[in-house]
Design a protein around this motif. Sequence first.
Motif, PDB file in Angstrom:
ATOM      1  N   VAL A  77       0.815  -1.216   0.000  1.00 40.40           N
ATOM      2  CA  VAL A  77       0.000   0.000   0.000  1.00 40.40           C
ATOM      3  C   VAL A  77       0.846   1.263   0.000  1.00 40.40           C
ATOM      4  O   VAL A  77       0.559   2.222  -0.731  1.00 40.40           O
ATOM      5  CB  VAL A  77      -0.964  -0.010   1.208  1.00 40.40           C
ATOM      6  CG1 VAL A  77      -1.704   1.314   1.337  1.00 40.40           C
ATOM      7  CG2 VAL A  77      -1.970  -1.153   1.072  1.00 40.40           C
ATOM      8  N   THR A  78       1.901   1.298   0.811  1.00 42.84           N
ATOM      9  CA  THR A  78       2.703   2.521   0.947  1.00 42.84           C
ATOM     10  C   THR A  78       3.947   2.522   0.073  1.00 42.84           C
ATOM     11  O   THR A  78       4.579   3.582  -0.087  1.00 42.84           O
ATOM     12  CB  THR A  78       3.135   2.714   2.404  1.00 42.84           C
ATOM     13  OG1 THR A  78       4.050   1.657   2.781  1.00 42.84           O
ATOM     14  CG2 THR A  78       1.936   2.687   3.343  1.00 42.84           C
ATOM     15  N   GLY A  79       4.316   1.350  -0.471  1.00 45.13           N
ATOM     16  CA  GLY A  79       5.510   1.297  -1.305  1.00 45.13           C
ATOM     17  C   GLY A  79       6.802   1.502  -0.553  1.00 45.13           C
ATOM     18  O   GLY A  79       7.848   1.744  -1.153  1.00 45.13           O
ATOM     19  N   ARG A  80       6.774   1.462   0.763  1.00 44.03           N
ATOM     20  CA  ARG A  80       7.953   1.629   1.627  1.00 44.03           C
ATOM     21  C   ARG A  80       8.610   2.993   1.464  1.00 44.03           C
ATOM     22  O   ARG A  80       9.757   3.188   1.845  1.00 44.03           O
ATOM     23  CB  ARG A  80       8.990   0.519   1.384  1.00 44.03           C
ATOM     24  CG  ARG A  80       8.485  -0.854   1.714  1.00 44.03           C
ATOM     25  CD  ARG A  80       9.586  -1.883   1.763  1.00 44.03           C
ATOM     26  NE  ARG A  80      10.441  -1.692   2.918  1.00 44.03           N
ATOM     27  CZ  ARG A  80      11.342  -2.580   3.332  1.00 44.03           C
ATOM     28  NH1 ARG A  80      11.514  -3.713   2.662  1.00 44.03           N
ATOM     29  NH2 ARG A  80      12.086  -2.330   4.373  1.00 44.03           N
ATOM     30  N   ASN A  81       7.900   3.949   0.863  1.00 45.89           N
ATOM     31  CA  ASN A  81       8.502   5.277   0.707  1.00 45.89           C
ATOM     32  C   ASN A  81       7.723   6.355   1.450  1.00 45.89           C
ATOM     33  O   ASN A  81       7.941   7.537   1.249  1.00 45.89           O
ATOM     34  CB  ASN A  81       8.618   5.644  -0.781  1.00 45.89           C
ATOM     35  CG  ASN A  81       7.270   5.589  -1.492  1.00 45.89           C
ATOM     36  OD1 ASN A  81       6.231   5.459  -0.841  1.00 45.89           O
ATOM     37  ND2 ASN A  81       7.314   5.664  -2.806  1.00 45.89           N
ATOM     38  N   ARG A  82       6.791   5.942   2.318  1.00 44.43           N
ATOM     39  CA  ARG A  82       6.082   6.896   3.158  1.00 44.43           C
ATOM     40  C   ARG A  82       5.491   6.176   4.373  1.00 44.43           C
ATOM     41  O   ARG A  82       5.391   4.941   4.387  1.00 44.43           O
ATOM     42  CB  ARG A  82       4.962   7.597   2.391  1.00 44.43           C
ATOM     43  CG  ARG A  82       3.861   6.670   1.905  1.00 44.43           C
ATOM     44  CD  ARG A  82       2.784   7.442   1.167  1.00 44.43           C
ATOM     45  NE  ARG A  82       1.720   6.586   0.656  1.00 44.43           N
ATOM     46  CZ  ARG A  82       0.673   6.182   1.355  1.00 44.43           C
ATOM     47  NH1 ARG A  82       0.546   6.564   2.631  1.00 44.43           N
ATOM     48  NH2 ARG A  82      -0.260   5.414   0.812  1.00 44.43           N
ATOM     49  N   ILE A  83       5.104   6.967   5.362  1.00 47.32           N
ATOM     50  CA  ILE A  83       4.481   6.428   6.560  1.00 47.32           C
ATOM     51  C   ILE A  83       2.977   6.262   6.301  1.00 47.32           C
ATOM     52  O   ILE A  83       2.373   7.125   5.662  1.00 47.32           O
ATOM     53  CB  ILE A  83       4.717   7.374   7.758  1.00 47.32           C
ATOM     54  CG1 ILE A  83       6.206   7.458   8.061  1.00 47.32           C
ATOM     55  CG2 ILE A  83       3.969   6.900   9.001  1.00 47.32           C
ATOM     56  CD1 ILE A  83       6.559   8.510   9.095  1.00 47.32           C
ATOM     57  N   PRO A  84       2.375   5.182   6.763  1.00 48.99           N
ATOM     58  CA  PRO A  84       0.927   5.017   6.542  1.00 48.99           C
ATOM     59  C   PRO A  84       0.116   6.125   7.197  1.00 48.99           C
ATOM     60  O   PRO A  84       0.514   6.702   8.207  1.00 48.99           O
ATOM     61  CB  PRO A  84       0.623   3.653   7.177  1.00 48.99           C
ATOM     62  CG  PRO A  84       1.769   3.369   8.085  1.00 48.99           C
ATOM     63  CD  PRO A  84       2.962   4.046   7.488  1.00 48.99           C
TER      64      PRO A  84
ATOM     65  N   LEU B 148      13.426   9.278   5.760  1.00 51.16           N
ATOM     66  CA  LEU B 148      11.972   9.297   5.647  1.00 51.16           C
ATOM     67  C   LEU B 148      11.341  10.065   6.807  1.00 51.16           C
ATOM     68  O   LEU B 148      10.434  10.878   6.619  1.00 51.16           O
ATOM     69  CB  LEU B 148      11.451   7.855   5.621  1.00 51.16           C
ATOM     70  CG  LEU B 148       9.943   7.672   5.416  1.00 51.16           C
ATOM     71  CD1 LEU B 148       9.502   8.284   4.100  1.00 51.16           C
ATOM     72  CD2 LEU B 148       9.592   6.188   5.461  1.00 51.16           C
ATOM     73  N   LEU B 149      11.846   9.843   8.017  1.00 53.64           N
ATOM     74  CA  LEU B 149      11.311  10.542   9.189  1.00 53.64           C
ATOM     75  C   LEU B 149      11.579  12.041   9.116  1.00 53.64           C
ATOM     76  O   LEU B 149      10.754  12.845   9.545  1.00 53.64           O
ATOM     77  CB  LEU B 149      11.904   9.965  10.484  1.00 53.64           C
ATOM     78  CG  LEU B 149      11.428   8.560  10.857  1.00 53.64           C
ATOM     79  CD1 LEU B 149      12.172   8.063  12.092  1.00 53.64           C
ATOM     80  CD2 LEU B 149       9.930   8.543  11.120  1.00 53.64           C
ATOM     81  N   ASN B 150      12.714  12.412   8.578  1.00 53.22           N
ATOM     82  CA  ASN B 150      13.050  13.842   8.489  1.00 53.22           C
ATOM     83  C   ASN B 150      12.220  14.559   7.432  1.00 53.22           C
ATOM     84  O   ASN B 150      12.050  15.789   7.485  1.00 53.22           O
ATOM     85  CB  ASN B 150      14.541  14.007   8.176  1.00 53.22           C
ATOM     86  CG  ASN B 150      15.404  13.658   9.370  1.00 53.22           C
ATOM     87  OD1 ASN B 150      14.977  13.741  10.516  1.00 53.22           O
ATOM     88  ND2 ASN B 150      16.645  13.222   9.106  1.00 53.22           N
ATOM     89  N   GLN B 151      11.671  13.826   6.479  1.00 55.10           N
ATOM     90  CA  GLN B 151      10.902  14.434   5.403  1.00 55.10           C
ATOM     91  C   GLN B 151       9.456  14.696   5.802  1.00 55.10           C
ATOM     92  O   GLN B 151       8.797  15.579   5.259  1.00 55.10           O
ATOM     93  CB  GLN B 151      10.904  13.525   4.160  1.00 55.10           C
ATOM     94  CG  GLN B 151      12.255  13.454   3.454  1.00 55.10           C
ATOM     95  CD  GLN B 151      12.245  12.441   2.315  1.00 55.10           C
ATOM     96  OE1 GLN B 151      11.306  11.651   2.202  1.00 55.10           O
ATOM     97  NE2 GLN B 151      13.258  12.483   1.488  1.00 55.10           N
TER      98      GLN B 151
END
Length: 503
Positions: A323-330, A497-500
């Motif tokens: 669902v998220t493609g591992r490039n964003r937080i759900p 990812l967290l910093n973005q």
Amino acid sequence: MYMLIWKQDILLILFALLLPFLYLRRRTAKGKLPPGPKPLPFIGNKLPRKKDWETYTEWGNKYGDIVYAHSYGKPIIILNSYKAAYDLMESRSSIYSDRPHLIVLMELMGFPGTVFQPYSNLWRKHRSLYHKQMNQVAVKNYQPTQMATALDFLKMLLENPKDYVRHIRSIAYGRDLTHRFDQYLDLSDQVSKDFFRAVRPGEFLVESFPILKHVPPWFPGSNFQRWAKKAHDRMQATWNIPFRDVKEQMAKGNVPPSFVANSLVELGRSDESDFEVGAVKSVAGGIFAAGTDTTTAALSWFFLTMALFPDCQVKAQEELDRVTGRNRIPQFSDRPFLPYIDGLVKEVFRWFPVAPSGLSHYTTEDNIYEGYLIPAHSIVLANAWKILHDPEVYPDPMSFKPERFLPDKDGNVPRDPAVSGVFGFGRRICAGRHLAEGSVWIMAASVLSLFNIRPATDSDGKPIDVRYAMEPLPGFFCHPQRFPCVITPRSQDVVQLLNQVQF
């Protein structure tokens, strides 16, 4: 003179001792009481002090869905099936929605919260405040705060995974009130223990013999008076300090959405002598004291289940990655597309409910059910543990199986734990359940998207068996014992990812 007063006191105490049994005898003559364990002479039944849900389950297996016991003549009804709990607490809610008047909790400790308010206009006022700010639609207003809290939690988990518990308890008052948060947590933990002791049936003799509340604190055997005074001071601090901190932050124009802030803005005033402001304060204190504890307990069980059942963790992460493609937080908008995560959260609540023996209801009238007399003024408990481990509804109930909540080939799913005892029954069902359930969902989904949770290893490199943590810590809300685990990022991109992410 003193001798005369002393003799009068003795006569009053003797009368108080006899009164419950005269009352019980009169009630028994009106109908057949449900079956139950044989009572001891005079004392009645010995009620469990630890893991009461296990004793109630044993009674249920032996005596049936409706079990009768009494403590010093005070009737206690234990409901061990969903049918009995629904038929009485839902279908007959008009006579099963009261709470027992607990002398230690309400009079000596001065408990101001909603949960043990009698079924009255004040309770209805509290309940309307809850509903207005925490109904299924209104809780969406808290989603940005919940997401921001989840992000804070993920960053702290990356820096210091051992301290995850203390970072998830800021929903009731807002995430920016951190300057005294350690004090809030200490108060909340202690008040939870005080509350558990005060509401446990059979804990204090004064509940059966109210005349004892007049015994002065210095009198031998009146330790409960001194304990209640200390508990009263702690409880008042829990209600006062965070509430006034929110008001202070509001005056500075620097406070995120929260129950208190939203309610006070809507009222347009904050004077604590005002009836409606006082109601907001009482409700918020209950959210902070109880709501934070239920959420942290559920999340603690989540971490334990992930350490114990790695296959479930893998399945959840595979769904998240699709669902998220591992490039964003759900996000909450992803929820309809994450049925396994939904099932996992439901199974966390079911597998070890945070309040397995439930809170006491209180009958206001005699009534007959299944041929048995349920007397007026009975304490009624729905044994959530047994209901949620019914093998006819949840096959192999001690196994952790999130997939049990996925539709079968005919589209059927077992009953949702949220309406099966996790949050109570009837008009007394937890008003903050939508907020609590949403908080656990976003935390679980966010953690599993970025981290792996594994048992720690011993000096030989073998995984440590953490099943001992299933033996819960003492308290009304059940937390697992602390256990060693290793929480590691799933990839090197977690920091970036967290910093973005911004909320």
